[in-house]
Write an enzyme that holds these catalytic residues in place. Structure first.
Site, PDB file in Angstrom:
ATOM      1  N   ASP A  11       9.208  54.713  86.727  1.00 23.20           N
ATOM      2  CA  ASP A  11      10.000  53.521  86.412  1.00 23.20           C
ATOM      3  C   ASP A  11      10.309  52.800  87.711  1.00 23.20           C
ATOM      4  O   ASP A  11      10.995  53.346  88.588  1.00 23.20           O
ATOM      5  CB  ASP A  11      11.290  53.939  85.695  1.00 23.20           C
ATOM      6  CG  ASP A  11      12.004  52.773  85.040  1.00 23.20           C
ATOM      7  OD1 ASP A  11      11.467  51.658  85.086  1.00 23.20           O
ATOM      8  OD2 ASP A  11      13.104  52.985  84.493  1.00 23.20           O
ATOM      9  N   ASP A 105       6.789  47.424  84.307  1.00 22.74           N
ATOM     10  CA  ASP A 105       7.474  48.211  85.335  1.00 22.74           C
ATOM     11  C   ASP A 105       7.643  49.691  85.009  1.00 22.74           C
ATOM     12  O   ASP A 105       8.335  50.405  85.745  1.00 22.74           O
ATOM     13  CB  ASP A 105       8.843  47.592  85.639  1.00 22.74           C
ATOM     14  CG  ASP A 105       9.768  47.578  84.436  1.00 22.74           C
ATOM     15  OD1 ASP A 105       9.278  47.793  83.313  1.00 22.74           O
ATOM     16  OD2 ASP A 105      10.978  47.347  84.626  1.00 22.74           O
ATOM     17  N   GLU A 106       7.027  50.178  83.949  1.00 17.55           N
ATOM     18  CA  GLU A 106       7.149  51.611  83.674  1.00 17.55           C
ATOM     19  C   GLU A 106       5.954  52.114  82.885  1.00 17.55           C
ATOM     20  O   GLU A 106       5.299  51.354  82.167  1.00 17.55           O
ATOM     21  CB  GLU A 106       8.452  51.930  82.942  1.00 17.55           C
ATOM     22  CG  GLU A 106       8.611  51.244  81.610  1.00 17.55           C
ATOM     23  CD  GLU A 106       9.873  51.672  80.865  1.00 17.55           C
ATOM     24  OE1 GLU A 106      10.261  52.858  80.951  1.00 17.55           O
ATOM     25  OE2 GLU A 106      10.460  50.806  80.193  1.00 17.55           O
TER      26      GLU A 106
END
Length: 367
Positions: A11, A105-106
């Site tokens: 993350d 983003d993850e």
């Protein structure tokens, strides 16, 4: 004996804001909000410096500026974020092809079998985070465990710029202490219902039988029964089918006037347009989501034979809004597209406890 899976959840830390601070050194160490402005709009992301003042994503820019008068607003650059995300993903693929992005983003990585023949998922996570920092310039956090739920939960423990592992032998004790609202699949409404009957954490939840939970919560009861026992069999899926594209906002205060409803929907529609632009996705079904003050949820939809253009989407949202009278003050609005023009798309999945994991990264129990 069945092999213990080794799952990593990576993350990125305050991703959009961190990219802006990286590209503009003048923003480093300063409170930054991506999206919105002092008068209107919605914050898409906030730097950690801004979060100290209570600025959060999905907050109106006006409220954010009141909480943090020195807040710096910057316009989102989704193409730049996508570019960085692809570079990060290329690092992931150096270790495994089983990568399931949840958003820019993850992502989840299954490294049970991996390209570097490293038996320690924790050491792989450390190396991935080091490479992201050295090759790209951003900080990432990671969680490691034997299933996706625990890995995702672990990635939040030592944020920012840290990682944590939940070993199979630790899962029961960890889940027993975990607040009920932190469990995957238990939203705010369900959490409140559980608290009403005395379920405040995993230990409390585990005291109830499968029969009781299914009677009380329907089909979700089995999920709750399993998840508190560390059972989450969902595999890392490199290709997931995206069934919808949407944007929504929960309001600080319930909205009671038509003018407020329209203004709120305009902001949500702007965010949806950004997501349409960066994804290239179109949908034939338009859905208006309405959550009222008492948390009841209603949806209104309309389907077209052809993919409607943006102006038609907005006109349809207004048509759906006035299709029937709203029942009471509105807590949340959402606009969604379905019946999409794609077959396969990586989609959104979709957050503290402190545990000392120091020196537990050795591969002592399978992760």
């Amino acid at each position: 004996m069945e092999k213990i899976r080794k799952i990593i959840h990576v993350d990125m830390d305050a991703f959009y804001a961190s990219v802006e601070q990286m590209d503009n050194p003048g923003l480093k160490g300063r409170p930054v909000a991506v999206g919105g402005n002092q008068e209107r709009g919605v914050v898409a992301a906030a730097s950690y410096e801004a979060r100290k003042f209570g600025v959060r994503s999905a907050m109106s820019g006006k409220i954010a500026s009141l909480r943090c008068p020195q807040l710096i607003f910057v316009k989102p650059r989704f193409e730049r974020y996508k570019e960085i995300s692809y570079r990060i993903r290329e690092i992931f693929f150096d270790y495994t092809d089983l990568v399931e992005p949840l958003s820019l983003d993850e992502a989840f990585l299954d490294v049970t079998e991996n390209k570097v023949n490293n038996p320690s998922a924790t050491l792989i996570a450390m190396e991935i985070r080091r490479r992201i920092k050295e090759e790209i310039g951003l900080n990432a956090s990671a969680g490691i465990s034997y299933n996706k739920f625990l890995a995702k939960t672990a990635s939040d423990i030592n944020k920012p710029n840290g990682q944590a592992v939940i070993l199979p032998t630790e899962a029961e004790a960890f889940l027993g202490k975990l607040p009920i609202e932190k469990f995957f699949g238990i939203g705010k409404v369900t959490a409140e219902k559980m608290k009403e009957i005395g379920i405040h954490n995993g230990y409390d939840l585990k005291q109830y039988s499968l029969q009781y939970l299914t009677k009380r919560f329907g089909k979700s009861g089995l999920h709750f029964y399993n998840i508190v026992r560390g059972i989450h069999l969902s595999e890392v899926q490199p290709n997931r089918i995206r069934k919808s594209l949407s944007a929504e906002n929960t309001f600080e205060k319930d909205l009671t006037e038509k003018e407020q409803w329209v203004e709120a929907l305009k902001e949500i529609f702007e965010e949806l347009k950004r997501r349409i632009s960066k994804s290239g996705i179109k949908g034939r079904t338009i859905t208006l989501k309405i959550k009222y003050r008492d948390f009841t949820l209603h949806t209104r939809s309309k389907t077209f034979e052809q993919y409607p253009e943006e102006i038609k989407i907005w006109e349809t949202v207004m048509e759906l809004l006035y299709q029937d009278a709203l029942l009471m003050p509105v807590r949340l609005f959402g606009i969604g597209l379905s019946n999409l023009n794609i077959d396969m798309e990586r989609s959104h999945f979709g957050r503290q406890l402190w545990i000392d994991f120091e020196n537990q990264y050795k591969d002592q129990s399978g992760v």
